[in-house]
Design a protein around this motif. Structure first.
Motif, short mmCIF file in Angstrom:
data_model
loop_
_atom_site.label_atom_id
_atom_site.label_comp_id
_atom_site.label_asym_id
_atom_site.label_seq_id
_atom_site.Cartn_x
_atom_site.Cartn_y
_atom_site.Cartn_z
N CYS A 57 3.30 -2.67 -3.07
CA CYS A 57 3.06 -2.16 -1.71
C CYS A 57 1.60 -1.75 -1.51
O CYS A 57 1.02 -2.02 -0.46
CB CYS A 57 3.97 -0.97 -1.43
N VAL A 58 1.00 -1.13 -2.52
CA VAL A 58 -0.40 -0.72 -2.41
C VAL A 58 -1.30 -1.95 -2.26
O VAL A 58 -2.22 -1.97 -1.44
CB VAL A 58 -0.82 0.14 -3.63
N GLN A 59 -1.02 -3.00 -3.02
CA GLN A 59 -1.81 -4.22 -2.90
C GLN A 59 -1.67 -4.85 -1.52
O GLN A 59 -2.65 -5.35 -0.95
CB GLN A 59 -1.41 -5.22 -3.97
N VAL A 60 -0.48 -4.83 -0.98
CA VAL A 60 -0.25 -5.39 0.36
C VAL A 60 -1.01 -4.58 1.41
O VAL A 60 -1.63 -5.13 2.32
CB VAL A 60 1.25 -5.46 0.68
N PHE A 86 10.60 1.10 -9.70
CA PHE A 86 9.94 1.81 -8.60
C PHE A 86 8.42 1.72 -8.71
O PHE A 86 7.73 1.51 -7.71
CB PHE A 86 10.39 3.28 -8.58
N ALA A 87 7.88 1.85 -9.91
CA ALA A 87 6.43 1.76 -10.12
C ALA A 87 5.91 0.37 -9.76
O ALA A 87 4.84 0.22 -9.14
CB ALA A 87 6.07 2.12 -11.55
N LEU A 88 6.65 -0.66 -10.14
CA LEU A 88 6.24 -2.03 -9.80
C LEU A 88 6.27 -2.25 -8.29
O LEU A 88 5.36 -2.87 -7.72
CB LEU A 88 7.12 -3.04 -10.52
N ALA A 89 7.29 -1.75 -7.62
CA ALA A 89 7.38 -1.89 -6.17
C ALA A 89 6.25 -1.13 -5.48
O ALA A 89 5.66 -1.61 -4.51
CB ALA A 89 8.74 -1.40 -5.67
#
Length: 140
Positions: free
Chosen positions: A27-30, A20-23
């Motif tokens: 998402c924040v980078q996108v 979940f942390a990686l996802a």
């Protein structure tokens, strides 16, 4: 003696938190990239609009357009500085955008040419628009 399944469940939860942390990081980078792209597109669109307005004023000979925007003339052209909200400013060092109109040799009699360019304060080119017009000659 039976072993408890609690460590296995705890490990499974830790793996799920990691996924979940990686996802979430992805998402924040996108979202950041999307915001940056949107801001650049908005600045480019506004720069093109300002370049078109300046080109039309140049073609019509309307110098009030340039005086109303505190344009500086010199070196065969005009320059207008804008703040981040696209309001014209007199101090070039406080500007976020710069519109430059440079005279270009058309190579033909009775035809003038210019190049309208809009840059960011960092020097990135946002818009580049060629302009040409015919000089009115007195045929007596």
């Amino acid at each position: 003696m039976r072993r408890s399944k609690t460590p296995l469940a705890l490990m499974e939860q830790m793996v799920m938190v990691l996924v979940f942390a990686l996802a979430a990081a992805l998402c924040v980078q996108v979202f950041v990239l999307s915001d940056r792209t949107s801001r650049y597109g908005e600045a480019r669109d506004r720069a093109l609009l300002e370049a078109q307005s300046a080109a039309e004023a140049l073609k019509s000979g309307d110098e009030t357009y340039f005086t109303a925007r505190s344009a500086a003339s010199g070196d065969g052209g005009w320059s207008i500085s804008y703040d981040a909200g696209w309001n014209s400013v007199t101090a070039a060092d406080a500007a976020a955008y710069h519109l430059l109109i440079l005279s270009v040799d058309s190579g033909l009699d009775y035809l003038w040419a210019a190049q309208v360019q809009v840059y960011t304060a960092d020097g990135d080119l946002l818009a580049d628009l060629p302009v040409a017009g015919q000089e009115v000659a007195d045929h007596g």
